[in-house]
Every structure is written in structure tokens, then in C-alpha cells.
Design a protein around this motif. Structure first.
Motif, mmCIF file in Angstrom:
data_model
loop_
_atom_site.group_PDB
_atom_site.id
_atom_site.type_symbol
_atom_site.label_atom_id
_atom_site.label_comp_id
_atom_site.label_asym_id
_atom_site.label_seq_id
_atom_site.Cartn_x
_atom_site.Cartn_y
_atom_site.Cartn_z
ATOM 1 N N ILE A 287 0.832 -1.210 0.000
ATOM 2 C CA ILE A 287 0.000 0.000 0.000
ATOM 3 C C ILE A 287 0.864 1.257 0.000
ATOM 4 C CG2 ILE A 287 -2.002 -1.112 1.064
ATOM 5 C CD1 ILE A 287 -1.284 0.306 3.686
ATOM 6 N N GLU A 288 2.052 1.179 0.601
ATOM 7 C CA GLU A 288 2.959 2.331 0.580
ATOM 8 C C GLU A 288 3.474 2.576 -0.831
ATOM 9 O OE1 GLU A 288 4.734 2.081 5.157
ATOM 10 O OE2 GLU A 288 5.809 1.118 3.496
ATOM 11 N N GLU B 20 2.770 5.824 -3.851
ATOM 12 C CA GLU B 20 3.792 6.582 -4.562
ATOM 13 C C GLU B 20 3.710 6.384 -6.071
ATOM 14 O OE1 GLU B 20 7.738 6.354 -2.950
ATOM 15 O OE2 GLU B 20 6.993 6.150 -0.901
ATOM 16 N N GLY B 21 2.673 5.667 -6.505
ATOM 17 C CA GLY B 21 2.438 5.517 -7.928
ATOM 18 C C GLY B 21 3.168 4.366 -8.585
ATOM 19 N N HIS B 22 3.740 3.469 -7.783
ATOM 20 C CA HIS B 22 4.483 2.343 -8.347
ATOM 21 C C HIS B 22 3.548 1.205 -8.745
ATOM 22 C CE1 HIS B 22 8.342 4.018 -7.183
ATOM 23 N NE2 HIS B 22 7.903 4.183 -5.947
ATOM 24 N N THR B 23 3.900 0.512 -9.831
ATOM 25 C CA THR B 23 3.309 -0.775 -10.119
ATOM 26 C C THR B 23 4.086 -1.789 -9.294
ATOM 27 O OG1 THR B 23 2.678 -0.145 -12.368
ATOM 28 C CG2 THR B 23 2.855 -2.504 -11.896
ATOM 29 N N VAL B 24 3.421 -2.462 -8.391
ATOM 30 C CA VAL B 24 4.113 -3.319 -7.428
ATOM 31 C C VAL B 24 4.402 -4.680 -8.048
ATOM 32 C CG1 VAL B 24 4.062 -4.327 -5.130
ATOM 33 C CG2 VAL B 24 2.944 -2.126 -5.547
ATOM 34 N N GLN C 60 13.544 -4.617 -3.346
ATOM 35 C CA GLN C 60 14.258 -3.362 -3.100
ATOM 36 C C GLN C 60 13.650 -2.616 -1.924
ATOM 37 O OE1 GLN C 60 14.013 -0.642 -6.392
ATOM 38 N NE2 GLN C 60 15.394 0.852 -5.472
ATOM 39 N N TRP C 61 12.336 -2.573 -1.866
ATOM 40 C CA TRP C 61 11.607 -1.820 -0.843
ATOM 41 C C TRP C 61 11.905 -2.345 0.556
ATOM 42 C CZ3 TRP C 61 8.687 2.208 -2.776
ATOM 43 C CH2 TRP C 61 7.860 2.886 -1.882
ATOM 44 N N LEU C 62 11.927 -3.692 0.688
ATOM 45 C CA LEU C 62 12.092 -4.323 1.989
ATOM 46 C C LEU C 62 13.526 -4.780 2.249
ATOM 47 C CD1 LEU C 62 8.817 -6.458 1.992
ATOM 48 C CD2 LEU C 62 9.253 -4.382 3.301
ATOM 49 N N GLU C 63 14.391 -4.577 1.252
ATOM 50 C CA GLU C 63 15.808 -4.949 1.380
ATOM 51 C C GLU C 63 15.974 -6.428 1.706
ATOM 52 O OE1 GLU C 63 17.444 -2.223 4.247
ATOM 53 O OE2 GLU C 63 17.504 -0.575 2.806
ATOM 54 N N VAL C 64 15.303 -7.256 0.902
ATOM 55 C CA VAL C 64 15.416 -8.704 1.034
ATOM 56 C C VAL C 64 15.784 -9.292 -0.325
ATOM 57 C CG1 VAL C 64 13.799 -8.860 2.959
ATOM 58 C CG2 VAL C 64 12.941 -8.998 0.622
ATOM 59 N N SER C 65 16.178 -10.552 -0.338
ATOM 60 C CA SER C 65 16.619 -11.176 -1.579
ATOM 61 C C SER C 65 15.437 -11.510 -2.486
ATOM 62 C CB SER C 65 17.398 -12.450 -1.276
ATOM 63 O OG SER C 65 16.540 -13.434 -0.721
ATOM 64 N N ALA C 66 15.704 -11.632 -3.773
ATOM 65 C CA ALA C 66 14.671 -11.987 -4.740
ATOM 66 C C ALA C 66 14.049 -13.348 -4.430
ATOM 67 C CB ALA C 66 15.256 -11.968 -6.153
ATOM 68 N N PRO C 67 14.834 -14.384 -4.078
ATOM 69 C CA PRO C 67 14.221 -15.671 -3.730
ATOM 70 C C PRO C 67 13.285 -15.578 -2.523
ATOM 71 C CG PRO C 67 16.542 -15.972 -4.216
ATOM 72 C CD PRO C 67 16.306 -14.499 -4.156
ATOM 73 N N ALA D 94 2.190 -7.872 -11.893
ATOM 74 C CA ALA D 94 1.759 -6.806 -10.984
ATOM 75 C C ALA D 94 0.949 -7.401 -9.843
ATOM 76 C CB ALA D 94 0.928 -5.780 -11.743
ATOM 77 N N LEU D 95 1.307 -7.034 -8.629
ATOM 78 C CA LEU D 95 0.666 -7.587 -7.438
ATOM 79 C C LEU D 95 -0.398 -6.638 -6.909
ATOM 80 C CD1 LEU D 95 3.907 -8.850 -5.658
ATOM 81 C CD2 LEU D 95 2.381 -10.152 -7.158
ATOM 82 N N LYS D 96 -1.548 -7.181 -6.615
ATOM 83 C CA LYS D 96 -2.658 -6.399 -6.075
ATOM 84 C C LYS D 96 -3.155 -7.039 -4.786
ATOM 85 C CE LYS D 96 -3.106 -3.442 -9.534
ATOM 86 N NZ LYS D 96 -2.915 -1.979 -9.365
ATOM 87 N N LEU D 97 -3.539 -6.204 -3.851
ATOM 88 C CA LEU D 97 -4.106 -6.711 -2.610
ATOM 89 C C LEU D 97 -5.553 -7.137 -2.826
ATOM 90 C CD1 LEU D 97 -2.824 -4.000 -0.100
ATOM 91 C CD2 LEU D 97 -1.968 -6.330 -0.330
ATOM 92 N N THR D 98 -5.929 -8.265 -2.247
ATOM 93 C CA THR D 98 -7.332 -8.652 -2.207
ATOM 94 C C THR D 98 -8.009 -7.858 -1.089
ATOM 95 O OG1 THR D 98 -6.894 -10.410 -0.618
ATOM 96 C CG2 THR D 98 -6.735 -10.983 -2.961
#
Length: 235
Positions: A17-18, A22-26, A33-40, A62-66
Motif C-alpha cells: 500500500i505504501e 507513490e504511484g508504483h506498479t508493485v 528493493q523496498w524491503l531490502e530482502v533477496s529476490a528468492p 503486478a501484485l494487487k491486494l485482495t
């Protein structure tokens, strides 16, 4: 629901939601990158969130919240907001330190304690950084009568009304410059290198565009706001 969802899932849902605000396609790469965790790690988390019905994937990943996911994200955002206000209004913690602390504590709030905080503080107030419970888009912030400091008119008096709080480094930087909530500021000059000369209670400081776009101000109610820093400095 808040008792069943894990800390990790809460972080992912709130990040979505953050990022949306900011207008990003999640997509998964953005969350990494946002959470500073690895891709796997993101791939694994996204799979679990989809299986548990919190998110769904659209075109091109693209990820959307239910509805379930958005409710959980909003609940986490509310707890974060309440903790920030508690630390500020009840314990007097400095505004530039509160966000990081609230990130740690928001997951430890029980429903009973959350209810007590709501009873004590209410749900509608602004946080110490001048922000609402849920992340707002720039358009929503502008509808509140605010303008980005990067777009503020030269030689006009403003008061800082809202700060981008996700970047703790930015908050510390602004604090060191003397730019913070409810502080009177004035854009003295726009420089050739895209920096700005800003008058603050601590004197004149230089601010770059990357920081100025994340500071929201409102026109000062009085005509003498620019002189206010000098009066404060003498007291």
C-alpha cells in the motif's frame, strides 16, 4: 486476523500500500528493493501470500491486494500510526526517531492494547510527521492544501506540515538542518545546480530536490513567518 498473520506478511502487505501510494506498479523486484530482502525470499513470500488469499497477481506480475489483504495492511498501518502517536504524545520521543521505533513495535501490539490506544488517542489524528493513518498519494496531499517544498514560491512564508517518513536517513538529515514538523521555512533562492536555499530557525541551509520533494508545506497563516526564526533564536 491480526493474530494469525505473521510479521513478515504484515511487512509485505504494508509495503504494497505504501508503494501504491507513490504511484508504483508493485512487482516482486520492487518489493525486494523496498524491503531490502533477496529476490528468492520475495518469490517465496509472494507465493504464500497468494495461497493465503492476501494478494493476487495481474498482468506482467503486478501484485494487487485482495480485500482480505487490504484489510490486513490497513490494520498494520493503523497500529504503526498509533505507536508513533503514543511515542510522541505520551512519551515525548523525538519526531525523527519515531518511525524506526514504530516499525519494530507495530507487530507487538495486541488487539486489547490497540483498543486502549484508540480509546486514548483516537484514530483520526495526524502522526508526528503530519501524515494520516494510510499512505496518501501526492494528489491527496495536495487536496489538503499542501505543496511540496520543491515547488514552493520564493520569498513566501510556509510551515512544514508533512514529511516523508519511510526514509529514516532523510528524517535525520532534515532534523540536522532544522527542518521538521511545524517549523517555519522560506525559500530564499533556487540555485543553478537544482538545490534550494531555505531559511529555517537554525539559519539558512541548502536542500537538494530529492529531499525537497519529500517535504510538504502549507502557506503560513501570518505574514511574519519568515521573521519567526529570528525571534526564536533570540529567546
Amino acid at each position: 486476523m491480526s493474530q494469525e498473520i505473521t510479521v513478515s506478511k504484515e511487512d509485505y502487505l504494508k509495503a504494497i500500500i505504501e508503494a501504491e501510494s507513490e504511484g508504483h506498479t508493485v512487482i516482486a523486484a520492487l518489493l525486494a528493493q523496498w524491503l531490502e530482502v533477496s529476490a528468492p525470499a520475495v518469490t517465496k513470500a509472494v507465493k504464500r501470500l497468494r495461497e493465503d488469499g492476501y494478494i493476487e497477481a495481474g498482468r506482467e506480475g503486478a501484485l494487487k491486494l485482495t480485500t482480505k489483504g487490504r484489510e490486513a495492511a490497513h490494520r498494520t498501518a493503523l497500529r504503526h500510526h498509533l505507536v508513533e502517536r503514543m511515542l510522541s504524545e505520551m512519551f515525548g520521543m523525538e519526531w525523527h526517531q519515531i518511525h524506526t521505533e514504530a516499525e519494530r513495535l507495530e507487530h507487538a501490539i495486541s488487539p486489547a492494547f490497540e483498543a486502549k490506544l484508540i480509546e486514548k488517542l483516537g484514530e483520526a489524528g495526524d502522526c508526528p510527521h503530519g501524515n494520516k493513518v494510510l499512505p496518501e498519494t501526492p494528489a491527496q496531499i495536495k487536496r489538503r492544501g499542501l505543496v511540496a517544498l520543491s515547488e514552493a514560491t520564493e520569498n513566501t512564508d510556509y510551515v512544514v506540515a508533512s514529511l516523508y517518513e519511510r526514509d529514516s536517513g532523510l528524517l535525520e538529515f532534515l532534523h540536522e538542518l532544522g527542518i521538521g514538523p511545524k517549523v517555519a521555512v522560506r525559500v530564499q533562492r533556487r540555485n543553478y545546480d537544482n538545490t534550494m536555499q531555505i531559511k529555517t530557525p537554525n539559519g539558512s541551509v541548502t536542500l537538494g530536490q530529492s529531499a525537497a520533494i519529500r517535504v510538504w508545506v502549507r502557506p503560513s497563516a501570518g505574514s511574519g513567518a519568515a521573521d519567526e526564526p529570528r525571534r526564536r533564536k533570540k529567546t
